[in-house]
Design an enzyme around this catalytic site. Structure first.
Site, PDB file in Angstrom:
ATOM      1  CG  ASP A   8      -1.738   1.159   1.443  1.00  0.00           C
ATOM      2  OD1 ASP A   8      -2.436   1.530   0.493  1.00  0.00           O
ATOM      3  OD2 ASP A   8      -1.719   1.742   2.542  1.00  0.00           O
ATOM      4  CG  LEU A   9       1.777   5.665  -1.900  1.00  0.00           C
ATOM      5  CD1 LEU A   9       3.252   5.362  -2.095  1.00  0.00           C
ATOM      6  CD2 LEU A   9       1.253   6.433  -3.122  1.00  0.00           C
ATOM      7  CG  ASP A  10      -1.822   7.666   3.094  1.00  0.00           C
ATOM      8  OD1 ASP A  10      -0.882   8.153   3.731  1.00  0.00           O
ATOM      9  OD2 ASP A  10      -3.016   7.867   3.378  1.00  0.00           O
ATOM     10  CB  THR A  16       0.253  10.963   1.264  1.00  0.00           C
ATOM     11  OG1 THR A  16      -0.069   9.578   1.245  1.00  0.00           O
ATOM     12  CG2 THR A  16       1.431  11.221   0.350  1.00  0.00           C
ATOM     13  CE  LYS A  44      -4.277   8.098   8.660  1.00  0.00           C
ATOM     14  NZ  LYS A  44      -3.407   7.799   9.800  1.00  0.00           N
ATOM     15  CB  SER A 113      -1.890   2.989  -3.848  1.00  0.00           C
ATOM     16  OG  SER A 113      -2.420   4.236  -3.479  1.00  0.00           O
ATOM     17  CB  ALA A 114      -7.275   3.782  -2.726  1.00  0.00           C
ATOM     18  CE  LYS A 144      -5.787  -0.889  -1.123  1.00  0.00           C
ATOM     19  NZ  LYS A 144      -4.666  -0.116  -0.554  1.00  0.00           N
ATOM     20  CD  GLU A 168      -3.687  -1.717   2.870  1.00  0.00           C
ATOM     21  OE1 GLU A 168      -3.824  -0.909   3.806  1.00  0.00           O
ATOM     22  OE2 GLU A 168      -4.008  -1.444   1.706  1.00  0.00           O
ATOM     23  CG  ASP A 169      -2.024   2.510   6.355  1.00  0.00           C
ATOM     24  OD1 ASP A 169      -2.313   2.126   5.212  1.00  0.00           O
ATOM     25  OD2 ASP A 169      -2.347   3.632   6.792  1.00  0.00           O
TER      26      ASP A 169
END
Ligand code: B16
Ligand code: MG
Length: 217
Positions: A8-10, A16, A44, A113-114, A144, A168-169
């Site tokens: 995942d990115l953020d 971010t 998020k 990522s979304a 997701k 994932e966070d």
């Protein structure tokens, strides 16, 4: 055996969420809505349009689709101003060396990522070349916890889902990984991410050997 890792990115590679918050806050103020950092937690891992809907719900406002599209675009312009100022120093501790270790061990790497801005962010962080595939908000139709983003990632890498690990966070992201049949590592607080197969606070003290040891248990 482990063949691919999907990130995942953020909240995993970069934080971010802070810039999303500042951009949404500016928009909310213009609409007369009191938007707090606590509210921001609800956004998020959620798509841009869904984020706007949540903010409008908080403020008790209903708008037309046209108005909403205009507001979402406006938020993104403000968000992009922050993103364009980012650089490598904002990569979260340990994640770049972990990904490099994966690559050195011939494990394939993808982004899931979304965010529709994911590629731009990877470029700003100077790590786009570390990813064998980038699945972002432009490539998926189901958010997701739908497993689409991670299944697409596995398909692009030509790796079966059972051989993939997701980092994932967000709770919805962990559910997405599980719905895809993948081993999932939660990044953050174990009391919130308890559904993950393994939870770590961050990558600072983590490596491939530790991951493989946990997967064998
Ligand atoms: P954009 P992730 C998500 O990123 C963010 O967590 C979420 O807050 C944001 O609304 C979403 O991306 C869409 O971002 O407006 O840039 O398309 O955690 O899935 O990497
Ligand atoms: Mg996230």
């Amino acid at each position: 055996t482990l063949k691919a890792c999907l990130f995942d990115l953020d909240g995993v590679i970069v934080d971010t969420a802070r810039y999303h918050f500042l951009a949404w806050k500016q928009l909310a103020e213009q609409l007369g809505i009191d938007f707090t950092e606590e509210h921001n937690e609800l956004l998020k891992g959620v798509s841009r349009m869904r984020s706007l809907d949540i903010i409008l719900e908080i403020g008790g406002k209903t708008l037309s689709e046209e108005e909403k599209t205009a507001l979402a675009n406006k938020k993104n312009e403000v968000y992009l101003e922050y993103i364009l100022k980012m650089d490598e120093s904002e990569i979260l501790p340990g994640v770049k060396s972990f990904i490099t270790e994966l690559k050195n061990n011939h494990i394939r790497v993808a982004l899931g990522s979304a965010s529709k801005n994911a590629r731009l962010i990877l470029k700003r962080l100077n790590i786009e070349n570390l990813f064998d595939a980038v699945i972002d908000g432009n490539k998926v139709s189901e958010a997701k916890p739908d497993p689409e983003v991670f299944l697409n990632g596995a398909a692009e890498l030509q790796v079966e889902p059972e051989a993939c690990v997701v980092f994932e966070d967000a709770v919805a992201g962990i559910e997405a990984a599980q719905n895809a049949g993948m081993f999932c590592v939660g990044i953050g607080d174990i009391t919130i991410l308890k559904k993950a197969n393994l939870v770590i606070p961050g990558f600072a003290d983590f490596n491939l050997e530790k991951l493989q040891a946990c997967m064998q248990e």
